[in-house]
Design a protein around this motif. Structure first.
Motif, mmCIF file in Angstrom:
data_model
loop_
_atom_site.group_PDB
_atom_site.id
_atom_site.type_symbol
_atom_site.label_atom_id
_atom_site.label_comp_id
_atom_site.label_asym_id
_atom_site.label_seq_id
_atom_site.Cartn_x
_atom_site.Cartn_y
_atom_site.Cartn_z
ATOM 1 N N GLN A 463 0.821 -1.213 0.000
ATOM 2 C CA GLN A 463 0.000 0.000 0.000
ATOM 3 C C GLN A 463 0.849 1.254 0.000
ATOM 4 O OE1 GLN A 463 -2.261 -0.939 3.482
ATOM 5 N NE2 GLN A 463 -3.986 -1.817 2.341
ATOM 6 N N SER A 464 1.958 1.228 0.768
ATOM 7 C CA SER A 464 2.836 2.413 0.783
ATOM 8 C C SER A 464 3.505 2.631 -0.558
ATOM 9 C CB SER A 464 3.877 2.259 1.897
ATOM 10 O OG SER A 464 4.751 1.174 1.634
ATOM 11 N N ASP A 466 2.207 1.769 -3.437
ATOM 12 C CA ASP A 466 1.161 2.253 -4.336
ATOM 13 C C ASP A 466 0.883 3.738 -4.102
ATOM 14 O OD1 ASP A 466 -0.899 1.708 -6.330
ATOM 15 O OD2 ASP A 466 -2.319 2.086 -4.716
ATOM 16 N N SER A 467 0.883 4.139 -2.822
ATOM 17 C CA SER A 467 0.643 5.552 -2.493
ATOM 18 C C SER A 467 1.772 6.427 -3.014
ATOM 19 C CB SER A 467 0.515 5.722 -0.979
ATOM 20 O OG SER A 467 -0.591 5.001 -0.483
ATOM 21 N N THR A 470 1.485 7.045 -6.721
ATOM 22 C CA THR A 470 0.405 7.933 -7.172
ATOM 23 C C THR A 470 0.543 9.343 -6.569
ATOM 24 O OG1 THR A 470 -0.998 7.126 -5.358
ATOM 25 C CG2 THR A 470 -1.228 6.045 -7.496
#
Length: 470
Positions: A463-464, A466-467, A470
């Motif tokens: 998740q980190s 992916d963040s 983006t």
């Protein structure tokens, strides 16, 4: 079952080495040659450097290591190996190591029994699974010198390499998306003729898949083809097919059970048998194949009319310590479904199910294929449904998890073809020929309790990433 804690590794080592020292003293004291001495200062310096360099290894013993097929040997095996290695017996000829040669005969019989092979089966320990498979393919060539081997595309690469060494033709057989031999492709290959032996795999090194051995065997028999099962990785899982073993969802018991009808089997005790490296095993249903091994030399002798270990091995010098360590381990942790090795294997298989369930419970990761044994494949969830996106995200998560300075998690990557991946997940767009997926090998029973936490941390890392992207 006793809950008394096992002796520590240090205690076992001290006991083993003290016993050998006492045994050596019983032969009478003697002065070692001066040439064997090492300057104390130099030795301290060398050993300090040696120990420091060993720190460069990954933490193979720790549950956070869920990467390659690396299973820590049991303390019993380490201590038993150290004790025998101090004597350094050679199991090539009986006079090179009488006690460990007898132990080898016993453990080989134990392994044959675990696999369901006849009591009269012929076999011996080897330096590893590669040599075990080499000997199986060599015997196949000697039995059918003008015929080819049929090997699944996802079988271990050693079969192709060893076939080159033996100058034997290999006919590839297609595999399905899960990495298992395709029976229709096998039947077509057999109908073309010229196949002497078919190699089936009980636990691929990629996804831990098990070929449909129970269905392939009748096909092979109908075409007069022998069957060799490469159970180097998964052979010990056959313990979980017995009635006393726990029933685990998705475990292919009927395929492992069918190993009992194979003509030869390779198995690696230095994987799920908890042994140090240098311990494989080859077994043959028909003891008459020993005729291909028979040899003599002017400086060895054999004290029995039966084929001795040294006469049924392509290797010459072989570490008797490997046989001693395996014998001692199987006495302490017997080959039983509900005792000894059985609960250890069951915990590993359950760990893969726990890992899979944990992946399914997070939005950051996706399962590639449900596990059959103790190997799980999965990928980060990606906004773009393409193989390129999966490949890049898998590689990025692998690197980030392994290089986390606070709490690294060691996984591995495995390349799957576009056909396999798009079959397993039809939503993926095949914009490249293959893509990396993440693969975790859960060989330690401790993984059962660590799996969910490790997946949670991998999901957080994904998740980190992916963040950040983006």
């Amino acid at each position: 079952m006793s809950t008394r804690p096992s002796p520590t590794t240090d205690a076992l080592f001290r006991r083993a080495l003290q016993h050998i020292e006492d045994w050596e003293q019983s032969w009478g004291a003697f002065d070692r040659h001066d040439a064997l001495g090492v300057d104390p200062d130099r030795l301290d310096s060398v050993f300090d450097e040696y120990l420091e360099r060993l720190e460069g290894n990954y933490p193979f013993h720790h549950p956070r290591y869920a990467g390659q097929m690396l299973k820590p040997p049991h303390p019993v095996a380490c201590a038993a190996y150290a004790a025998a290695q101090r004597i350094n017996p050679n199991n090539h000829a009986l006079d090179g190591g009488p006690p460990t040669s007898h132990m080898e005969t016993e453990v080989v019989a134990d392994l044959a029994g675990m696999l369901g092979l006849p009591e009269a089966s012929l076999g011996h320990l080897t330096g590893g699974g590669t040599v075990a498979n080499l000997e199986a393919l060599w015997v196949a060539r000697e039995l059918y010198p003008d015929q080819a081997l049929a090997v699944a595309e996802n079988a271990h690469y050693t079969h192709g390499r060893m076939s080159d060494v033996l100058d034997v033709e290999v006919v590839p057989v297609s595999a399905d998306a899960r990495g298992r031999m395709d029976l229709h492709s096998l039947e077509q290959t057999l109908e073309q003729g010229g196949i002497g032996t078919v190699v089936l795999t009980a636990g691929t090194t990629g996804l831990g898949a098990v070929d449909p051995i129970h269905d392939a065997l009748p096909l092979c028999r109908a075409h007069d083809a022998r069957v060799h099962v490469d159970a180097a990785y998964g052979g010990f899982f056959r313990l979980l097919t017995e009635d006393a073993a726990p029933k685990i969802e998705g475990f292919p018991a009927e395929r492992f059970r069918a190993i009992e009808d194979a003509d030869s089997v390779a198995i690696d005790p230095h994987k799920h048998g908890l042994q140090p490296y240098g311990c494989g095993c080859i077994l043959f249903r028909d003891p008459a194949v020993g005729r291909f091994y028979q040899h003599d030399s002017p400086y060895t002798y054999f004290t029995s009319d039966d084929l001795h270990l040294g006469e049924i091995s392509l290797e010459c010098s072989r570490a008797g310590a490997a046989a001693g360590a395996l014998w001692c381990t199987l006495k302490a942790l017997p080959l039983a479904p509900d005792d000894g090795l059985g609960p250890i294997l069951a915990a590993c298989v359950r760990a893969a199910r726990t890992w899979t369930d944990a992946v399914a419970d997070t939005d950051a990761l996706r399962v590639v294929a449900p596990p059959e044994t103790d190997i799980v494949s999965y990928v980060p969830a990606t906004p773009e449904a393409s193989l390129s996106a999966v490949h890049e995200a898998s590689q990025a998560l692998f690197d980030a998890a392994m290089n986390d300075p606070d709490a690294p998690i060691f996984t591995s990557v495995y390349r799957l073809s576009a056909d396999a991946l798009t079959t397993l997940d039809p939503s993926l767009r095949a914009d490249r020929d293959e893509a990396a997926v993440l693969r975790s090998v859960l060989m330690k029973p401790e993984h059962e309790t660590y799996a969910a936490d490790l997946v949670d941390r991998l999901a957080t890392t994904a998740q980190s990433l992916d963040s950040a992207a983006t």
